[in-house]
Design a protein around this motif. Structure first.
Motif, PDB file in Angstrom:
ATOM      1  N   UNK B 364       0.865  -1.191   0.000  1.00 41.06           N
ATOM      2  CA  UNK B 364       0.000   0.000   0.000  1.00 41.06           C
ATOM      3  C   UNK B 364       0.894   1.231   0.000  1.00 41.06           C
ATOM      4  N   UNK B 365       0.626   2.123  -0.926  1.00 38.32           N
ATOM      5  CA  UNK B 365       1.500   3.277  -1.132  1.00 38.32           C
ATOM      6  C   UNK B 365       1.244   4.311  -0.040  1.00 38.32           C
ATOM      7  N   UNK B 366       1.936   4.140   1.095  1.00 35.00           N
ATOM      8  CA  UNK B 366       1.801   5.116   2.179  1.00 35.00           C
ATOM      9  C   UNK B 366       3.117   5.238   2.934  1.00 35.00           C
ATOM     10  N   UNK B 367       3.266   6.341   3.638  1.00 38.24           N
ATOM     11  CA  UNK B 367       4.572   6.633   4.248  1.00 38.24           C
ATOM     12  C   UNK B 367       4.989   5.581   5.269  1.00 38.24           C
ATOM     13  N   UNK B 368       6.286   5.349   5.376  1.00 37.45           N
ATOM     14  CA  UNK B 368       6.804   4.526   6.469  1.00 37.45           C
ATOM     15  C   UNK B 368       7.050   3.077   6.113  1.00 37.45           C
ATOM     16  N   UNK B 369       6.506   2.619   4.965  1.00 42.33           N
ATOM     17  CA  UNK B 369       6.650   1.198   4.642  1.00 42.33           C
ATOM     18  C   UNK B 369       8.105   0.847   4.349  1.00 42.33           C
ATOM     19  N   UNK B 370       8.740   1.718   3.567  1.00 43.24           N
ATOM     20  CA  UNK B 370      10.139   1.441   3.222  1.00 43.24           C
ATOM     21  C   UNK B 370      11.012   1.351   4.464  1.00 43.24           C
ATOM     22  N   UNK B 371      10.718   2.182   5.426  1.00 44.49           N
ATOM     23  CA  UNK B 371      11.507   2.163   6.665  1.00 44.49           C
ATOM     24  C   UNK B 371      11.324   0.841   7.401  1.00 44.49           C
ATOM     25  N   UNK B 372      10.090   0.341   7.424  1.00 46.60           N
ATOM     26  CA  UNK B 372       9.841  -0.953   8.069  1.00 46.60           C
ATOM     27  C   UNK B 372      10.616  -2.071   7.366  1.00 46.60           C
ATOM     28  N   UNK B 373      10.572  -2.046   6.019  1.00 45.57           N
ATOM     29  CA  UNK B 373      11.271  -3.079   5.247  1.00 45.57           C
ATOM     30  C   UNK B 373      12.774  -3.015   5.531  1.00 45.57           C
ATOM     31  N   UNK B 374      13.295  -1.806   5.488  1.00 40.76           N
ATOM     32  CA  UNK B 374      14.737  -1.627   5.685  1.00 40.76           C
ATOM     33  C   UNK B 374      15.163  -2.122   7.071  1.00 40.76           C
ATOM     34  N   UNK B 375      14.324  -1.887   8.064  1.00 36.58           N
ATOM     35  CA  UNK B 375      14.654  -2.311   9.440  1.00 36.58           C
ATOM     36  C   UNK B 375      14.743  -3.841   9.527  1.00 36.58           C
ATOM     37  N   UNK B 376      13.787  -4.515   8.885  1.00 36.40           N
ATOM     38  CA  UNK B 376      13.799  -5.991   8.919  1.00 36.40           C
ATOM     39  C   UNK B 376      15.057  -6.527   8.229  1.00 36.40           C
ATOM     40  N   UNK B 377      15.363  -5.967   7.053  1.00 38.70           N
ATOM     41  CA  UNK B 377      16.547  -6.434   6.325  1.00 38.70           C
ATOM     42  C   UNK B 377      17.797  -6.244   7.185  1.00 38.70           C
ATOM     43  N   UNK B 378      17.861  -5.099   7.867  1.00 36.66           N
ATOM     44  CA  UNK B 378      19.018  -4.814   8.718  1.00 36.66           C
ATOM     45  C   UNK B 378      19.121  -5.838   9.844  1.00 36.66           C
ATOM     46  N   UNK B 379      17.984  -6.121  10.470  1.00 37.35           N
ATOM     47  CA  UNK B 379      17.986  -7.069  11.589  1.00 37.35           C
ATOM     48  C   UNK B 379      18.367  -8.485  11.133  1.00 37.35           C
ATOM     49  N   UNK B 410      18.322 -19.093   3.660  1.00 32.99           N
ATOM     50  CA  UNK B 410      17.522 -19.136   4.892  1.00 32.99           C
ATOM     51  C   UNK B 410      17.326 -17.732   5.458  1.00 32.99           C
ATOM     52  N   UNK B 411      18.370 -16.900   5.379  1.00 32.27           N
ATOM     53  CA  UNK B 411      18.271 -15.533   5.890  1.00 32.27           C
ATOM     54  C   UNK B 411      17.336 -14.701   5.019  1.00 32.27           C
ATOM     55  N   UNK B 412      17.462 -14.869   3.700  1.00 30.42           N
ATOM     56  CA  UNK B 412      16.600 -14.128   2.790  1.00 30.42           C
ATOM     57  C   UNK B 412      15.134 -14.489   3.050  1.00 30.42           C
ATOM     58  N   UNK B 413      14.883 -15.789   3.252  1.00 32.20           N
ATOM     59  CA  UNK B 413      13.492 -16.219   3.495  1.00 32.20           C
ATOM     60  C   UNK B 413      12.944 -15.665   4.802  1.00 32.20           C
ATOM     61  N   UNK B 414      13.788 -15.706   5.853  1.00 29.59           N
ATOM     62  CA  UNK B 414      13.333 -15.141   7.139  1.00 29.59           C
ATOM     63  C   UNK B 414      12.934 -13.692   6.965  1.00 29.59           C
ATOM     64  N   UNK B 415      13.785 -12.946   6.257  1.00 26.36           N
ATOM     65  CA  UNK B 415      13.510 -11.521   6.066  1.00 26.36           C
ATOM     66  C   UNK B 415      12.214 -11.332   5.282  1.00 26.36           C
ATOM     67  N   UNK B 416      12.055 -12.092   4.198  1.00 29.77           N
ATOM     68  CA  UNK B 416      10.856 -11.925   3.365  1.00 29.77           C
ATOM     69  C   UNK B 416       9.607 -12.339   4.138  1.00 29.77           C
ATOM     70  N   UNK B 417       9.707 -13.403   4.928  1.00 24.73           N
ATOM     71  CA  UNK B 417       8.551 -13.830   5.722  1.00 24.73           C
ATOM     72  C   UNK B 417       8.130 -12.739   6.707  1.00 24.73           C
ATOM     73  N   UNK B 418       9.120 -12.081   7.280  1.00 25.24           N
ATOM     74  CA  UNK B 418       8.768 -10.998   8.226  1.00 25.24           C
ATOM     75  C   UNK B 418       8.188  -9.800   7.479  1.00 25.24           C
ATOM     76  N   UNK B 423       1.778  -4.788   7.811  1.00 25.39           N
ATOM     77  CA  UNK B 423       0.360  -4.623   7.481  1.00 25.39           C
ATOM     78  C   UNK B 423       0.162  -4.074   6.063  1.00 25.39           C
ATOM     79  N   UNK B 424       1.072  -3.193   5.634  1.00 27.38           N
ATOM     80  CA  UNK B 424       0.910  -2.562   4.324  1.00 27.38           C
ATOM     81  C   UNK B 424       1.329  -3.464   3.164  1.00 27.38           C
TER      82      UNK B 424
END
Lengths: 437, 437
Positions: B364-379, B410-418, B423-424
């Motif tokens: 969903x095109x709304x603010x903050x989604x990219x930041x959430x994605x980036x945080x998961x990838x970092x973790x 395995x790491x890529x899958x964990x990240x994508x699953x999260x 929600x977006x």
């Protein structure tokens, strides 16, 4: 099945004549991959003797425990071995003497020598057959690509229509680089020499001789004919200019040094020359020093083999594959058929080629020239497919490019020779054959 | 050498089980090219017996003078012949019984049956070796391309690093056509079915099963391991969309169903799945129903074989080539090494694959989604190479495409699953592996 130590299979003993880059790489490959080679051959394959001109030169292979012969021909006749590997090169002299001596002594020969087999292949096959000795020379054509085995065995169920390909990596590198960079032949050749992709004396490669040797061998295997190098029409790439490469691009073609053999009702044609092929042909995308060979068979259709056509590793790979076959007891007639079954090659001369042509003229930009050209083509019954003139330059010379529809080469040449005599045509026309592969 | 009529070599007698399109083409090819086949084999190769379910069905081959067996297994055990050709298909039932009966009766077997050899290859190789009987199945992999012979013999000097390719013509046709036309999978599949390029039940092809069978056989030959079909990770092409093909294009890739086996320090991986490969990779230009196989060896480098991977003529070409080898006395262990030397396959599971990935999200095109994605990838310690969003559509769903740098699967899958749980993110993410071939 179990083996006691006593029943371990006897090693297959190899004598190597010639320790240049390929010879040294062959000795080293047999050592490096000894375990898997023994497993695939069913017995160890061991170098027991070597010969080279200079005993003391440092080499990138370990010769410990290997007998040294100063005279390669003596080694071929006398060394206790199960096969002789000839890696000296050249169609005469020591290479030929080594091969003949090994055959005479009843020893199988493995060779990378395209010149020898292009010149004397049928004679050597007859001699080997009479002596009951296998001859193998996979490494002589297209380096590491197992194309001879594919023609002789893998595609053996097929009557082949044609075999063609990019058989010289030096030419392919030069033409690819000319196209990528827009630079001219001499410039790119000099660079190829400095990179080690071309010899100091490049004529063997750039004049098409090397490709002709390989083509003559392929033709024999593909069509069951006696090797006939003299029947190969050969032109090299020295005359190809950046301008022609640019026009080829504009017309949807690439220029490649193609070796082509095909069986027609009128005879077998063998040609090596710069060729325009469609930019979407499978061979058009094969750039740099790679080789590729296409075989077209009546049952299989079109099969393409592509890979490194030269170099120490790929050539050694092919030499050792031949040795593994011999050690495992797998043999085949050198040209696929018993020598007595190989027919004399009924050659179709290039003058009788039917195909289309690219013709570049340099023409003074003035009225009436096109009409003169058209009249000559009409009189010679040659049909033009397209003509283009880039830019205008009244009174001065401009390039004019024509493509001709399918026609017999003799007619196309007559027409071009007459066009060359038009006063406004100021340089020798450039003619490049087009193949719609 | 001369032969009197008395000393003419005995014919090599063949019994053919199965007279579908390949069986009929094999019988016909042996008749059509009888002269050249006899010359290359050193003796005539003659069909003396056939078996099929329906005796009376019209067939495009001449069965005059050939013995008919209603029971193929009985034929394999009893017909007076020098080899049995199994062209029935399937990993169990009659095909397996025919093969086992022929081996038991001491008769060499030639087969086009990839399912049989993918499931039971090692067991059959052991049985054949114990009985001293050759087994050959060139036609089982990549149709008319002599790739098994190339791996087993032509490249036998090499330790291979990897073998990979386009092993299913139906999938390659569908993906090529989707790309050329922009149409979606279901639509192109229906067309392929109407053209005869896909079966009424397409699952064997489009779910990757057929390619997995072929890959399992290639792996055994390439690496000297026991055939292990269960260790092949398999994904088909049903989920590939026109949208992903368009994004691949934009990123400089093509999507192909790739079969890939490679030897790593941690084990051998075998994978069949849709793969993004660079648009300038040698395989990227192989379109339509063609197959192509690449082998990478330590001495030779990269060799590519390309050609028709299916169809009656190409398959018969490979079957008859095997028969010519047998008739000429050329044999090799079915998987290149004696069965006892084939090691159990030490499988690297796909979760441990290291490589890069294409991930398409619907967001969903709304603010903050990219930041959430980036945080998961970092973790998850997964590094992003690029991200792109085409078009804006505030509040509504838009596709967002990421490529990930080399990482463990395995790491890529964990990240994508999260990421999928954000929600977006509104649809299941699409993940396609990238191979830099």
């Amino acid at each position: 099945m179990s083996h006691s130590a006593d029943s371990a299979p006897a090693p297959f003993r190899v004598a190597v004549a010639g320790l240049g880059t390929v010879g040294a790489a062959t000795v080293q490959l047999l050592a490096d991959n000894a375990g898997l080679i023994a497993a695939r051959a069913g017995r160890p394959v061991e170098v027991v003797a070597v010969s080279a001109r200079d005993h003391n030169r440092p080499r990138p292979c370990d010769l410990t425990g290997i007998a040294w012969f100063g005279d390669a021909t003596e080694m071929a006749a006398r060394a206790e071995c199960d096969a002789v590997v000839e890696l000296i090169g050249g169609s005469e002299g020591v290479a030929r003497a080594v091969t003949e001596a090994a055959i005479k002594a009843g020893r199988p020969v493995v060779s990378a020598n395209k010149a020898l087999f292009a010149h004397h292949g049928w004679t050597l096959a007859q001699a080997a057959e009479a002596a009951g000795v296998p001859l193998a020379f996979e490494a002589a054509v297209a380096g590491g690509i197992p194309i001879l085995k594919a023609l002789r065995e893998g595609l053996a169920a097929n009557a082949l229509d044609s075999v063609y390909g990019l058989l010289n990596g030096t030419c392919n590198y030069i033409l690819s680089t000319m196209r990528d960079s827009g630079r001219d032949f001499a410039d790119v050749l000099a660079e190829a020499q400095s990179l080690g992709y071309a010899e100091a004396d490049p004529s063997f490669d750039v004049d098409g001789v090397d490709a002709a040797h390989k083509l003559a061998i392929l033709t024999s295997l593909a069509f069951g004919t006696q090797v006939n190098l003299d029947a190969v029409h050969v032109e090299g790439i020295r005359e190809i200019t950046a301008l022609d490469i640019a026009f080829a691009e504009e017309l949807g073609y690439r220029i490649k040094l193609l070796g082509l053999a095909s069986a027609t009702e009128a005879g077998i044609e063998q040609r090596v020359h710069p060729t325009m092929i469609p930019a979407d042909a499978p061979l058009a995308g094969v750039d740099g020093v790679f080789n590729a060979v296409v075989a077209e068979g009546d049952a299989v259709g079109r099969v393409v083999l592509e890979g490194p056509g030269a170099g120490a590793g790929p050539t050694a790979s092919a030499v050792v594959a031949d040795l593994i076959d011999l050690a495992a007891g797998r043999t085949a007639p050198p040209f696929g058929l018993p020598a007595a079954h190989l027919r004399p090659l009924d050659a179709l001369p290039v003058e009788r080629r039917r195909g289309s042509y690219y013709v570049r003229l340099t023409v003074l930009d003035r009225p009436g020239v096109f009409a003169d050209i058209a009249a000559i083509l009409y009189e010679e019954e040659v049909s033009m497919e397209s003509i283009l003139q880039r830019g205008r330059n009244p009174g001065d010379a401009v390039p004019v490019v024509m493509t001709l529809h399918d026609t017999i080469e003799a007619a196309a040449r007559r027409a071009v020779d007459r066009i060359a005599q038009i006063e406004a045509v100021v340089e020798t026309p450039v003619v490049i054959r087009i193949e719609h592969l």
